[in-house]
Design a protein around this motif. Structure first.
Motif, PDB file in Angstrom:
ATOM      1  N   ARG B  10       0.817  -1.213   0.000  1.00 45.64           N
ATOM      2  CA  ARG B  10       0.000   0.000   0.000  1.00 45.64           C
ATOM      3  C   ARG B  10       0.855   1.269   0.000  1.00 45.64           C
ATOM      4  N   LYS B  11       2.170   1.116   0.200  1.00 48.96           N
ATOM      5  CA  LYS B  11       3.033   2.297   0.207  1.00 48.96           C
ATOM      6  C   LYS B  11       4.268   2.121  -0.663  1.00 48.96           C
ATOM      7  N   GLU B  58      -2.220   8.573  -3.998  1.00 54.12           N
ATOM      8  CA  GLU B  58      -3.476   9.123  -3.490  1.00 54.12           C
ATOM      9  C   GLU B  58      -3.670  10.555  -3.978  1.00 54.12           C
ATOM     10  N   HIS B  59      -2.583  11.297  -4.089  1.00 56.62           N
ATOM     11  CA  HIS B  59      -2.685  12.677  -4.557  1.00 56.62           C
ATOM     12  C   HIS B  59      -2.757  12.787  -6.071  1.00 56.62           C
ATOM     13  N   PHE B  60      -1.852  12.082  -6.750  1.00 59.89           N
ATOM     14  CA  PHE B  60      -1.614  12.386  -8.163  1.00 59.89           C
ATOM     15  C   PHE B  60      -2.105  11.314  -9.110  1.00 59.89           C
ATOM     16  N   GLY B  61      -2.894  10.347  -8.603  1.00 56.81           N
ATOM     17  CA  GLY B  61      -3.574   9.411  -9.475  1.00 56.81           C
ATOM     18  C   GLY B  61      -2.742   8.222  -9.904  1.00 56.81           C
ATOM     19  N   PRO B  62      -3.327   7.429 -10.823  1.00 45.13           N
ATOM     20  CA  PRO B  62      -2.709   6.162 -11.223  1.00 45.13           C
ATOM     21  C   PRO B  62      -1.766   6.293 -12.409  1.00 45.13           C
ATOM     22  N   SER B  63      -0.828   5.330 -12.512  1.00 47.99           N
ATOM     23  CA  SER B  63       0.048   5.239 -13.664  1.00 47.99           C
ATOM     24  C   SER B  63       0.546   3.800 -13.768  1.00 47.99           C
ATOM     25  N   GLU B  76       7.974   5.770 -17.612  1.00 50.29           N
ATOM     26  CA  GLU B  76       6.529   5.971 -17.754  1.00 50.29           C
ATOM     27  C   GLU B  76       6.302   6.832 -18.971  1.00 50.29           C
ATOM     28  N   PRO B  81      -0.820   6.090 -19.380  1.00 51.20           N
ATOM     29  CA  PRO B  81      -0.745   4.796 -20.062  1.00 51.20           C
ATOM     30  C   PRO B  81      -2.105   4.112 -20.185  1.00 51.20           C
ATOM     31  N   LEU B  92      -9.823   6.499 -14.709  1.00 52.13           N
ATOM     32  CA  LEU B  92      -9.157   5.360 -14.078  1.00 52.13           C
ATOM     33  C   LEU B  92      -8.913   5.632 -12.596  1.00 52.13           C
TER      34      LEU B  92
END
Lengths: 94, 360
Positions: B10-11, B58-63, B76, B81, B92
């Protein structure tokens, strides 16, 4: 017009290490227009700020001349010439 | 021979490497600190293995990040992506699965996502496109979030037929395409749903994980929200194999890489009591495709009150094979003797969401 963007440390690597960006935005300038301009120049930075439907990420805050933009119309917030937009992540998470 | 064990938490992501046949491990991390790593993959179809990590801030979203040097450096794409097309109106939340496609399509990688959707990459997992056939399925509006969210968390490309892919989700159940993703049909006959009035609906089952062995592609095993099942016809029909387990509740299920009859799971007391029975950390193994089960204890602790999530158990492809699991209290255990005995690889990590292992 020219807008100044101040980036938090965690996002600077997505903008070539810069802490402060000068961005040209077409008039009338809004926060959404500024982010569109950022997406052209630094897509890897902009996608940390908005999702693919152009929604502001929940835990990223945009201060326009010192005032949080959600109280001023969100992405529709109008930017004056030489406005300063400061991006500050929320206090969130554990 | 080196074995790499990728540990998504989770981290952040930790990487454990063993160069002495898994007797000892060197652990590095956190890679991608302060991101949730629900999905991790090791694509061994390439001359140089490629690591794939679904990383969500949590702040800047998924990648999705990829590494072609075993995690020393990561890449990346500039643009997202995985992104939902504008007409879907969705964004997403996170990738739950990053799964290499069949050997015959070495650049194909699938992503299972939240909200529930399947994406397909044809550039080795760097960028992805929505599989429209599943997104447009009339059942989709009836899929509902399980406790972990509304996500496709199992993607099983057929090992030899690129047109066939099986997916599963909570809650929606198992779906299969035979035409490369154009059309999909629910494959849940025999799987009981405990959370809706109809115990055997066409779809809507809460399937936690589905596994298969590449040499027996029509045989599937499923750990369900109160149910453990086997299918011998690619998911058309399912039979319970829960007899002999202390509980039919749990999250992961995996198949031994060399012995298709050998499967592993990690039972928890129940839906409302997500602890190992009697606080004893035990992997359960069947050597006869689910007819009988035994608890595997040597090396595993008692007084243990942490669960193992759906992607936090795996095997490697070494000889003899290794079996691995990570817990929500951040412990990672490995066995190099088919599960007979276990050793601690890492302890006190953040809660473990995903593990994958392979020879590198």
């Amino acid at each position: 017009m020219r807008i100044t963007v101040l980036l938090p440390g965690t996002l600077r690597e997505k903008a070539g290490g810069e802490a402060k960006l000068d961005v040209e935005v077409a008039e009338p300038a809004t926060l959404g227009g500024l982010l569109d301009a950022l997406a052209e120049r630094y897509p890897a930075l902009e996608r940390r700020l908005r999702d693919e439907q152009a929604g502001l990420r929940r835990y990223v805050n945009f201060y326009v001349d010192g005032e949080e933009c959600r109280h001023r119309g969100g992405t529709g917030t109008v930017l004056r010439e030489d406005a300063e937009v400061q991006i500050i992540p929320s206090v969130a998470g554990g | 021979m080196s074995v790499l064990l990728a540990i998504g938490t989770r981290k952040g992501l930790w990487l454990a490497t063993s160069s002495d046949d898994r007797a000892s491990w060197e652990v590095t991390g956190p890679h991608h600190p302060m991101t949730e790593v629900y999905a991790v993959g090791i694509d061994t179809r390439r001359a140089t293995p490629r690591l794939l990590a679904g990383v969500t801030s949590e702040h800047f979203g998924p990648s999705v990040a990829t590494s072609d040097d075993l995690g020393a450096t990561w890449a990346e794409p500039g643009h997202a992506p995985i992104a939902f097309p504008a007409d879907t109106g969705e964004s997403l939340a996170r990738a739950w699965q990053l799964v290499p496609g069949p050997v015959s399509e070495p650049d194909v990688v699938y992503a299972g996502t939240e909200p529930s959707a399947l994406f397909r990459s044809t550039d080795g997992g760097r960028t992805y496109e929505l599989v429209r056939g599943l997104w447009d399925h009339p059942h989709r509006e009836h899929w509902t979030p399980g406790g972990g969210g509304k996500a496709i968390h199992t993607v099983l490309p057929h090992p030899t037929d690129p047109g066939r892919v099986t997916v599963a989700m909570s809650t929606g159940g198992v779906y299969r395409t035979e035409d490369g993703g154009e059309t999909w049909a629910a494959r849940n006959t025999g799987i009981k749903a405990v959370h809706v009035p109809d115990p055997y609906p066409e779809y809507g089952q809460c399937v936690h994980k589905v596994a298969r062995h590449p040499a027996e592609p029509d045989r599937l095993f499923a750990q369900v929200h109160h149910g453990v099942y086997r299918s011998d016809d690619a998911g058309d029909t399912w039979q319970s194999i829960a007899d002999g387990l202390p509980s039919d509740f749990g999250f992961p299920i995996v198949v031994h890489p060399d012995r298709p009859e050998v499967i592993y799971t990690f039972p928890l007391v129940a839906d409302a009591m997500r602890f190992p029975p009697e606080g004893r950390c035990r992997v359960y193994r069947s050597e006869d495709a689910g007819k009988s089960w035994e608890a595997l204890g040597p090396g595993l602790p008692d007084g243990y009150w942490a669960g193992v999530m759906r992607d936090a158990m795996c095997t490697d492809d070494a000889d003899p094979a290794g079996v691995y699991f990570g817990s929500r209290t951040g412990d990672v255990y490995a066995s190099r003797d088919d599960g007979d005995s276990w050793q601690l690889v890492a302890a006190h990590l953040p809660d473990v969401l995903s593990v994958r292992a392979a020879r590198v």
